[in-house]
Design an enzyme around this catalytic site. Structure first.
Site, PDB file in Angstrom:
ATOM      1  N   ASP A  16       0.309   5.487   0.988  1.00  0.00           N
ATOM      2  CA  ASP A  16      -0.615   6.318   1.748  1.00  0.00           C
ATOM      3  C   ASP A  16      -1.050   7.552   0.959  1.00  0.00           C
ATOM      4  O   ASP A  16      -0.581   7.800  -0.149  1.00  0.00           O
ATOM      5  CB  ASP A  16       0.044   6.742   3.060  1.00  0.00           C
ATOM      6  CG  ASP A  16       0.378   5.556   3.940  1.00  0.00           C
ATOM      7  OD1 ASP A  16      -0.403   4.588   3.946  1.00  0.00           O
ATOM      8  OD2 ASP A  16       1.427   5.594   4.620  1.00  0.00           O
TER       9      ASP A  16
ATOM     10  N   ARG B 134       0.828  -1.204   0.000  1.00  0.00           N
ATOM     11  CA  ARG B 134       0.000   0.000   0.000  1.00  0.00           C
ATOM     12  C   ARG B 134       0.860   1.251   0.000  1.00  0.00           C
ATOM     13  O   ARG B 134       1.963   1.251   0.540  1.00  0.00           O
ATOM     14  CB  ARG B 134      -0.904   0.021   1.228  1.00  0.00           C
ATOM     15  CG  ARG B 134      -1.941  -1.081   1.255  1.00  0.00           C
ATOM     16  CD  ARG B 134      -2.803  -0.994   2.491  1.00  0.00           C
ATOM     17  NE  ARG B 134      -2.089  -1.422   3.694  1.00  0.00           N
ATOM     18  CZ  ARG B 134      -2.613  -1.451   4.915  1.00  0.00           C
ATOM     19  NH1 ARG B 134      -3.844  -1.035   5.106  1.00  0.00           N
ATOM     20  NH2 ARG B 134      -1.918  -1.880   5.938  1.00  0.00           N
TER      21      ARG B 134
ATOM     22  N   ARG C 188       9.257   7.785   5.602  1.00  0.00           N
ATOM     23  CA  ARG C 188       9.060   9.219   5.880  1.00  0.00           C
ATOM     24  C   ARG C 188       9.646   9.606   7.235  1.00  0.00           C
ATOM     25  O   ARG C 188      10.169  10.712   7.405  1.00  0.00           O
ATOM     26  CB  ARG C 188       7.570   9.558   5.791  1.00  0.00           C
ATOM     27  CG  ARG C 188       7.031   9.509   4.367  1.00  0.00           C
ATOM     28  CD  ARG C 188       5.518   9.503   4.318  1.00  0.00           C
ATOM     29  NE  ARG C 188       4.958  10.650   5.000  1.00  0.00           N
ATOM     30  CZ  ARG C 188       3.665  10.754   5.326  1.00  0.00           C
ATOM     31  NH1 ARG C 188       2.822   9.769   5.059  1.00  0.00           N
ATOM     32  NH2 ARG C 188       3.227  11.824   5.947  1.00  0.00           N
TER      33      ARG C 188
END
Length: 246
Positions: free
Chosen positions: A53, A51, A198
Site C-alpha cells: 500500500d 500488493r 499494521r
C-alpha cells in the site's frame, strides 16, 4: 518467449502503492514503463507476489514477466536498473520455468515492521520507522504474540475494505526483536490480509503500553469483528521482507 523472475526493493514513500492506479505514481507502472522502453514500445506486463500500500516498502518483492529478448539475466537486471528511478532497485533477475508464477506460487511471506523508540525524533528515520518513544512491556507483547500465532480467522485484524471472504490465515511466527532504540516486529505466515500486519502491530503496541491484555487480544481474535481490533499502525515502518517459494 522466456519467463524471468526478479527480486526488487523499493522505498514506498513516494508511491501510492505497488499496483497501477489512476491517482498516482506506482511501482508497477515505473517498471512496466522501463520494460516497454527496452522492448521498443511494446507493452510488457509484470506480475507481483502481492500488493503493497501507499508508503509501504519492500526489501524482497518478487515479480515475473515474459520477454522475447535474447539478453542474459544479469544484463537484463542492469538495463532495468538504468531505466527505473532511484527509489526502485533490482536485486536479481533470473530465467525461470514457464509455469513459475510470482503470486500463485508463493508458500509464505515475511513482513517486518520497524519502530524507533528513541526519545529524540530522528528525521533521517522518519520514512522507514514509526517513532514511538513510550514505555513498552515487551514480555506482555510476546505473550500476546503467542495468542496470534497459528491458524485463525483474522477478521478482527484486517481492514474493512478487504475483498477476500476467507479471512483464515496461518502465522508461523511473530518475533519481537530489541536492538538498542530499534524495535523490530517480524511476521512470517502463509498469507496476510489487507492492512493485517499494521493492525497486528497496533494491537501489540497497545498491549505493550497497557491498553490491552493478552486475554483481550484472544477475545478480540475470537470475536471476528473488525471493530474489536486496534488502530492501524502507520505505513512507513512496514517492509515486505521476503517471499517464499517451494
Amino acid at each position: 518467449m522466456k519467463r524471468f523472475k526478479a527480486i526488487i526493493q523499493y522505498d514506498g514513500t513516494d508511491f501510492v502503492g505497488y499496483q497501477i492506479q489512476p491517482n498516482g505514481r506506482t511501482v508497477q507502472e515505473e517498471i512496466e514503463k522501463a520494460l516497454q522502453r527496452m522492448h521498443k514500445g511494446t507493452p510488457v506486463k509484470i506480475v507481483g507476489s502481492g500488493r503493497t500500500d501507499t508508503g509501504v516498502h519492500a526489501k524482497g518483492q518478487v515479480i515475473h514477466f515474459d520477454s522475447p529478448l535474447l539478453i542474459p539475466p544479469d544484463k537484463y537486471r542492469k538495463a532495468l536498473q538504468t531505466y527505473t528511478p532511484y527509489d526502485i532497485s533490482f536485486v536479481s533477475v533470473e530465467e525461470v520455468a514457464s509455469d513459475f508464477h510470482a503470486r500463485f506460487g508463493t508458500t509464505g511471506k515475511e513482513y517486518r515492521y520497524f519502530v524507533s523508540r528513541s526519545t529524540v525524533f530522528d528525521p533521517f528515520a522518519r520514512r522507514f520507522a514509526l517513532h514511538y518513544p513510550f514505555a513498552l512491556d515487551i514480555a506482555k507483547m510476546r505473550e500476546a504474540a503467542d495468542v496470534l500465532t497459528g491458524e485463525h480467522d483474522f477478521t478482527s485484524f484486517c481492514a474493512a475494505g478487504s475483498g477476500r471472504e476467507d479471512k483464515v490465515r496461518t502465522i508461523y511466527a511473530i518475533d519481537i526483536i530489541e536492538d538498542g532504540d530499534t524495535l523490530t516486529f517480524s511476521f512470517k505466515g502463509n498469507g496476510f490480509l489487507y492492512n493485517m500486519v499494521r493492525i497486528l502491530v497496533g494491537t501489540l503496541l497497545d498491549v505493550g503500553n497497557g491498553r490491552l491484555s493478552a486475554q483481550q487480544v484472544k477475545e478480540n481474535l475470537e470475536a471476528q469483528d473488525r471493530t474489536k481490533g486496534a488502530k492501524t499502525a502507520s505505513p512507513q515502518g512496514l517492509f515486505l521482507w521476503e517471499v517464499y517459494y517451494d
